[in-house]
Design a protein around this motif. Sequence first.
Motif, PDB file in Angstrom:
ATOM      1  N   PHE A   1       0.841  -1.201   0.000  1.00  9.56           N
ATOM      2  CA  PHE A   1       0.000   0.000   0.000  1.00  9.56           C
ATOM      3  C   PHE A   1       0.877   1.253   0.000  1.00  9.56           C
ATOM      4  N   ILE A   2       1.888   1.278   0.852  1.00 11.45           N
ATOM      5  CA  ILE A   2       2.803   2.417   0.913  1.00 11.45           C
ATOM      6  C   ILE A   2       3.485   2.628  -0.441  1.00 11.45           C
ATOM      7  N   GLN A   3       3.967   1.551  -1.035  1.00 12.46           N
ATOM      8  CA  GLN A   3       4.631   1.655  -2.342  1.00 12.46           C
ATOM      9  C   GLN A   3       3.672   2.191  -3.401  1.00 12.46           C
ATOM     10  N   ARG A   4       2.464   1.692  -3.400  1.00 15.03           N
ATOM     11  CA  ARG A   4       1.479   2.108  -4.416  1.00 15.03           C
ATOM     12  C   ARG A   4       1.152   3.585  -4.286  1.00 15.03           C
ATOM     13  N   LYS A   5       0.984   4.055  -3.069  1.00 13.48           N
ATOM     14  CA  LYS A   5       0.647   5.465  -2.875  1.00 13.48           C
ATOM     15  C   LYS A   5       1.840   6.376  -3.207  1.00 13.48           C
ATOM     16  N   ALA A   6       3.056   5.872  -2.981  1.00 14.12           N
ATOM     17  CA  ALA A   6       4.244   6.672  -3.320  1.00 14.12           C
ATOM     18  C   ALA A   6       4.391   6.860  -4.821  1.00 14.12           C
ATOM     19  N   SER A   7       3.719   6.021  -5.602  1.00 15.87           N
ATOM     20  CA  SER A   7       3.802   6.131  -7.057  1.00 15.87           C
ATOM     21  C   SER A   7       2.592   6.849  -7.662  1.00 15.87           C
ATOM     22  N   HIS A   8       1.714   7.394  -6.806  1.00 15.25           N
ATOM     23  CA  HIS A   8       0.539   8.125  -7.307  1.00 15.25           C
ATOM     24  C   HIS A   8       1.017   9.410  -7.995  1.00 15.25           C
ATOM     25  N   PRO A   9       0.579   9.679  -9.225  1.00 12.92           N
ATOM     26  CA  PRO A   9       1.071  10.850  -9.973  1.00 12.92           C
ATOM     27  C   PRO A   9       0.909  12.177  -9.239  1.00 12.92           C
TER      28      PRO A   9
ATOM     29  N   GLU B   1      -9.319   0.711   2.196  1.00 16.33           N
ATOM     30  CA  GLU B   1     -10.139   1.365   1.174  1.00 16.33           C
ATOM     31  C   GLU B   1     -10.368   2.834   1.503  1.00 16.33           C
ATOM     32  N   SER B   2     -10.728   3.122   2.742  1.00 13.11           N
ATOM     33  CA  SER B   2     -10.976   4.502   3.148  1.00 13.11           C
ATOM     34  C   SER B   2      -9.687   5.330   3.101  1.00 13.11           C
ATOM     35  N   GLU B   3      -8.584   4.753   3.583  1.00 14.08           N
ATOM     36  CA  GLU B   3      -7.310   5.480   3.591  1.00 14.08           C
ATOM     37  C   GLU B   3      -6.854   5.792   2.170  1.00 14.08           C
ATOM     38  N   GLU B   4      -7.070   4.862   1.265  1.00 13.19           N
ATOM     39  CA  GLU B   4      -6.669   5.099  -0.126  1.00 13.19           C
ATOM     40  C   GLU B   4      -7.496   6.212  -0.751  1.00 13.19           C
ATOM     41  N   GLN B   5      -8.784   6.216  -0.476  1.00 12.21           N
ATOM     42  CA  GLN B   5      -9.647   7.263  -1.023  1.00 12.21           C
ATOM     43  C   GLN B   5      -9.245   8.638  -0.506  1.00 12.21           C
ATOM     44  N   GLN B   6      -8.976   8.727   0.797  1.00 13.15           N
ATOM     45  CA  GLN B   6      -8.586  10.015   1.377  1.00 13.15           C
ATOM     46  C   GLN B   6      -7.223  10.478   0.847  1.00 13.15           C
ATOM     47  N   PHE B   7      -6.298   9.537   0.700  1.00 12.73           N
ATOM     48  CA  PHE B   7      -4.972   9.878   0.181  1.00 12.73           C
ATOM     49  C   PHE B   7      -5.088  10.432  -1.238  1.00 12.73           C
TER      50      PHE B   7
ATOM     51  N   ARG C   1      16.699   7.065  -0.760  1.00 13.40           N
ATOM     52  CA  ARG C   1      16.616   6.401   0.545  1.00 13.40           C
ATOM     53  C   ARG C   1      15.175   6.057   0.923  1.00 13.40           C
ATOM     54  N   LYS C   2      14.316   6.003  -0.065  1.00 17.69           N
ATOM     55  CA  LYS C   2      12.891   5.698   0.155  1.00 17.69           C
ATOM     56  C   LYS C   2      12.192   6.810   0.917  1.00 17.69           C
ATOM     57  N   GLY C   3      12.697   8.047   0.791  1.00 19.28           N
ATOM     58  CA  GLY C   3      12.080   9.171   1.477  1.00 19.28           C
ATOM     59  C   GLY C   3      10.668   9.445   1.005  1.00 19.28           C
ATOM     60  N   ASP C   4      10.359   9.089  -0.254  1.00 17.42           N
ATOM     61  CA  ASP C   4       8.997   9.276  -0.743  1.00 17.42           C
ATOM     62  C   ASP C   4       8.036   8.334  -0.026  1.00 17.42           C
ATOM     63  N   GLU C   5       8.461   7.093   0.183  1.00 16.83           N
ATOM     64  CA  GLU C   5       7.620   6.141   0.907  1.00 16.83           C
ATOM     65  C   GLU C   5       7.470   6.561   2.369  1.00 16.83           C
ATOM     66  N   GLU C   6       8.537   7.107   2.934  1.00 24.13           N
ATOM     67  CA  GLU C   6       8.449   7.586   4.317  1.00 24.13           C
ATOM     68  C   GLU C   6       7.449   8.725   4.427  1.00 24.13           C
ATOM     69  N   LEU C   7       7.361   9.576   3.390  1.00 33.22           N
ATOM     70  CA  LEU C   7       6.391  10.670   3.427  1.00 33.22           C
ATOM     71  C   LEU C   7       4.957  10.151   3.385  1.00 33.22           C
ATOM     72  N   VAL C   8       4.732   9.073   2.670  1.00 35.03           N
ATOM     73  CA  VAL C   8       3.390   8.462   2.682  1.00 35.03           C
ATOM     74  C   VAL C   8       3.045   8.032   4.103  1.00 35.03           C
ATOM     75  N   LEU C   9       3.978   7.319   4.745  1.00 37.08           N
ATOM     76  CA  LEU C   9       3.746   6.867   6.118  1.00 37.08           C
ATOM     77  C   LEU C   9       3.600   8.050   7.062  1.00 37.08           C
ATOM     78  N   ARG C  10       4.365   9.101   6.836  1.00 42.26           N
ATOM     79  CA  ARG C  10       4.323  10.281   7.699  1.00 42.26           C
ATOM     80  C   ARG C  10       2.969  10.979   7.594  1.00 42.26           C
ATOM     81  N   PHE C  11       2.410  11.041   6.405  1.00 41.80           N
ATOM     82  CA  PHE C  11       1.071  11.612   6.242  1.00 41.80           C
ATOM     83  C   PHE C  11       0.046  10.796   7.024  1.00 41.80           C
ATOM     84  N   LEU C  12       0.113   9.475   6.893  1.00 40.74           N
ATOM     85  CA  LEU C  12      -0.849   8.615   7.585  1.00 40.74           C
ATOM     86  C   LEU C  12      -0.724   8.753   9.098  1.00 40.74           C
ATOM     87  N   ALA C  13       0.519   8.842   9.588  1.00 40.75           N
ATOM     88  CA  ALA C  13       0.725   8.995  11.032  1.00 40.75           C
ATOM     89  C   ALA C  13       0.243  10.352  11.523  1.00 40.75           C
ATOM     90  N   ALA C  14       0.512  11.399  10.733  1.00 43.33           N
ATOM     91  CA  ALA C  14       0.073  12.743  11.130  1.00 43.33           C
ATOM     92  C   ALA C  14      -1.446  12.844  11.128  1.00 43.33           C
TER      93      ALA C  14
END
Length: 362
Positions: free
Chosen positions: A188-196, A257-263, A212-225
Motif C-alpha cells: 500500500f505504501i509503495q502504491r501510494k508513493a507512485s501516485h502521480p 479502502e478509506s485510507e486510499e480514497q482520502q490519500f 533512501r525511500k524518502g517518498d515512501e516515508e512521506l506516505v507513512l508520515r502523512f498517515l501517522a500525522a
Amino acid sequence: MSSLEDIIDETIGEVRTDSLDLSFGEIVNLYSSKELVIQPEYQRLFRWTDEQKSRLIESIVLELPIPQIFVIETSDTVFELIDGLQRVSSVIQFIDPKALKLEPLVLEGCDLVKELNGISFEDLSLRLRLKIKRSSVRTVVIKRQSKSFLRYAMFKRLNTGGEILDPQEIRNCSARMVGDDGIRFYSFIQRKASHPAFINCIETLAQVEKDRKGDEELVLRFLAAKNAQHMFKGSVRDWLDDYLEKIILKEIDFDFESEEQQFDKIFTFLSNALGEGAFVKYRGEKPIGGLAPAYYEAITVGTLNALDKIRNVPTDRVKQKVIDTVQTEEFRNYTGSGANKREKLQGRINTIKDALLGLVNE
C-alpha cells in the motif's frame, strides 16, 4: 502466574532457528537455482565499493573470520536473505558475475596481499578458486514456524544498529517479516508513493532522499500525522516505527479502502492547487529551498481537515492562502525551534486548517 524464567523459556521456544555452514560455492549455486532469494526491497544491491568487496575476498583467501549471515525460510522452504547482503552479493559477483548480470569483480585495494590487486576469479589458480568456493560462512536460518512478530523483531534488531539500511528500508523489510499483513501494508505504501499527484507534490524532495525511500516515508508520515498524532513523543523515527508496527501487527485497525480514497483525494487537490511547490518555504511570493517535512505535515493534514468545506473555493485562492499562512508568525512558531513536540505538530496542522476555513467566509 508464570515466573520470569518460564516466560523467557516460552519466548525462546517461539523462535525456531537452525545454524549451518554454507560454502560460498553452495551459496552461488543456491542463488543460481533460485533457492536463495535476495529481495531488492530488503537492501539495495552494492552499496559497497569494489575496494570493500575486494577486501572481503582477501579475508576469505586468508581464512579470516567472516560474520554470520541470516536467512528466513519461506513457506516453500526457499531461503530469503535478510542480513548479509553485501557479503553474499560480493562473493557471488566475484565467483559468478553473470548470475547478478554484472561485470566481473577485479580486485583492488587489497592491503594484506597486494598481489591480489588487478586479479579476477578466472585469473586465480584452480587451487585458489576451489579454496574460495569451499570456504564457508555460518548461516542462521529462521525457520518458517517462528512467530511472525519474532521474525519482525529479529530483522529490526539485526539492522537498526548498522548503516546498511535507511529507516524506511528497515520498515519495509520489517513489514515483510510479519507475513501477509505486513506485505499488504508495505505494498500500500509503495502504491501510494507512485501516485502521480503525490509525485508532483513532492517534486522538491531531494533526490538523495528519494534514493533512501524518502517518498515512501512521506506516505507513512502523512498517515501517522492524520491518524496518530497522539503517538508522537518527539522522535519522528520512533513515531513512524511505532505506528507502522501497530498496523502490521494488527494492534490498530487500518481501513485500506478509506485510507486510499482520502490519500488520493487530498493529493489530487493539492497537486491541482499547489503543484510542485506544495511543501516548501516562501519568501514573499518566491518559493525557497526543498521540501520541508513540518510544512508537509501541516499542509496535507490541515487541508484534508478543511477539504469538504473549501472544495469549491478557486485553487488560486487556496494557494495564496497557504503561501500567506506559512509566512505568518503563528505558523513559524509551530515550525521553528522545538517543532518536534506534539502540541506544535497539532498547532501547525490547525493553523493551516483554520486559515483555509477562513476562505469560506471571505
